[in-house]
Design a protein around this motif. Structure first.
Motif: not given
Length: 413
Positions: A63-76, A92-99
């Motif tokens: 299953g493909f699930i869309k993730v933004d930066d908030k969800l991507l960085l969330n441990d859940t 829309s996700v900014d490809i920065n060092d954290e990402i």
């Protein structure tokens, strides 16, 4: 807040169903709005892996699930089973060092990552591309020349290409020629009629068998026809045994299958097996089979809710659902098929014009397949006996049943 879940099929280049994009749908009104991508994806995750059950929603596929930066960085997000999901990173996700660091961590954990709705690549993508498994390209937003340039640039990395919004066989063929490994859209369910086209002999024999069953021919004729189809007979027995509940022993002969099941049940399996026939390219119409089987079972379930004591109506409903994609499978106009089968008037009207109760219910199911929740929510009250919650429950049950049937046919001997 109630949450509704939609699934858009993702196919490989032989029309086999390989994954789903899981869609968020909310609100009981006829409007779908997503103001918080993270909350939307979280709701999809909760529903999919919680109350609905992953095996009911996507079976053994991903299953493909869309993730933004908030969800991507969330441990859940690490609670998701890595073998079942592809994390689709929104544009829309900014490809920065954290990402980049987070994606590297998720990749090491065994998660697959995809880029969503790609229309171009610039230098900022160079850092994340080595971590990406799948690139989803928005076909409708690109000219042929821009598409060629994008595909050429993507060949620098070992990524799979997925074409989004593929709505015709012509577009599908173009994408396959460009070495796209996956396609997403409803092109596979649309008939491609070619004047004077000859039916594949393997399909013709199945159509002959279906006619024998529909026209209530002698059981001996049905059995004799099946004897000339060893592969079909084998698949038939696998399907029958996978769906048989409460039988004391395995059904191991066509004659016994006919005796135990009866004509109506045998008719169901023959209809479904039409979609499992081998194509000339060696593949099967896996996506069509899955869709047709879900339609048949779901229409039957709706018919049971509508007319619980009318078994004949329930059988007709199942048949309408399965036959609704036969024109696509065979490349023959639906009026010609309906005429050949000589089926009852309410079934003919449903298949040809989506009129009558069966036609209305079939149109409702088609809208749900495409994720058109506004249309579904506007149509359900007209039925008068089915809520959205009940409809989704029936659809999930039909999907789980269809997965079992498909797995029985596709498993290796």
């Amino acid at each position: 807040m109630e949450v509704y879940l939609g699934r858009l099929p993702i196919l490989d280049n032989k029309q086999n169903l390989v994954a789903y994009e899981l869609l968020f749908r909310s609100d009981q009104h006829n409007v779908v709005t997503i103001t918080d991508n993270s909350a939307a994806s979280a709701n999809v995750i909760i529903d999919t892996y919680g109350q609905l059950g992953i095996e009911n929603v996507i079976g053994k596929r991903r299953g493909f699930i869309k993730v933004d930066d908030k969800l991507l960085l969330n441990d859940t997000i690490c609670m998701l089973p890595k073998k079942h999901v592809v994390l689709e990173i929104l544009r829309s996700v900014d490809i920065n060092d954290e990402i980049i660091q987070r994606c590297s961590f998720l990749k090491q954990k065994g998660y697959q990552l995809a880029l969503s709705n790609v229309t171009h690549l610039d230098a900022r993508f160079d850092r994340i591309m080595p971590l990406i498994n799948v690139v989803k390209i928005n076909i409708t937003a690109l000219s042929q020349q821009d598409l060629l340039s994008l595909v050429k640039r993507l060949r620098r990395w070992p990524v799979l290409l997925l074409a989004e919004k593929v709505e015709s066989q012509e577009i599908a063929r173009n994408c396959i020629a460009l070495n796209f490994q996956m396609l997403q859209g409803f092109y596979f369910a649309k008939p491609e009629i070619i004047s004077g086209k000859r039916i594949d002999p393997s399909k013709l024999s199945l159509l002959k068998l279906l006619l024998l069953v529909v026209r209530e021919s002698e059981v001996g004729e049905i059995e004799n026809e099946l004897k000339y189809q060893p592969g079909l007979s084998y698949n038939l027995l696998r399907m029958v045994n996978s769906a048989a509940n409460g039988l004391p022993s395995t059904i191991n002969s066509i004659k016994r299958a006919i005796m135990i099941l009866g004509r109506k049940q045998l008719q169901r399996w023959v209809q479904i097996l039409l979609y499992a026939a081998k194509q000339r390219d060696g593949g099967t119409s896996d996506a069509l089979m899955q869709t047709a089987t879900v339609r048949g079972k779901l229409l039957e379930s709706i018919a049971i809710a509508d007319r619980p004591h009318d078994k004949n109506h329930q059988d007709r409903a199942f048949m309408v659902g399965v036959l609704s994609l036969l024109d696509t499978l065979l490349g023959i106009e639906m009026p010609e098929l309906v005429s050949t089968l000589s089926i009852q008037k309410d079934m003919s009207e449903a298949l040809l014009t989506r009129r009558g109760s069966l036609g209305y219910q079939l149109a409702l199911i088609e809208a749900y397949e495409k994720g058109e929740s506004e249309i579904v929510l506007s149509m359900l009250p007209e039925l008068g006996f089915l809520s959205m919650e009940e409809f989704i429950r029936l659809e999930l049950e039909a999907t789980a049943w269809a997965h079992r049937i498909s797995d029985a046919v596709n498993q290796t001997a």
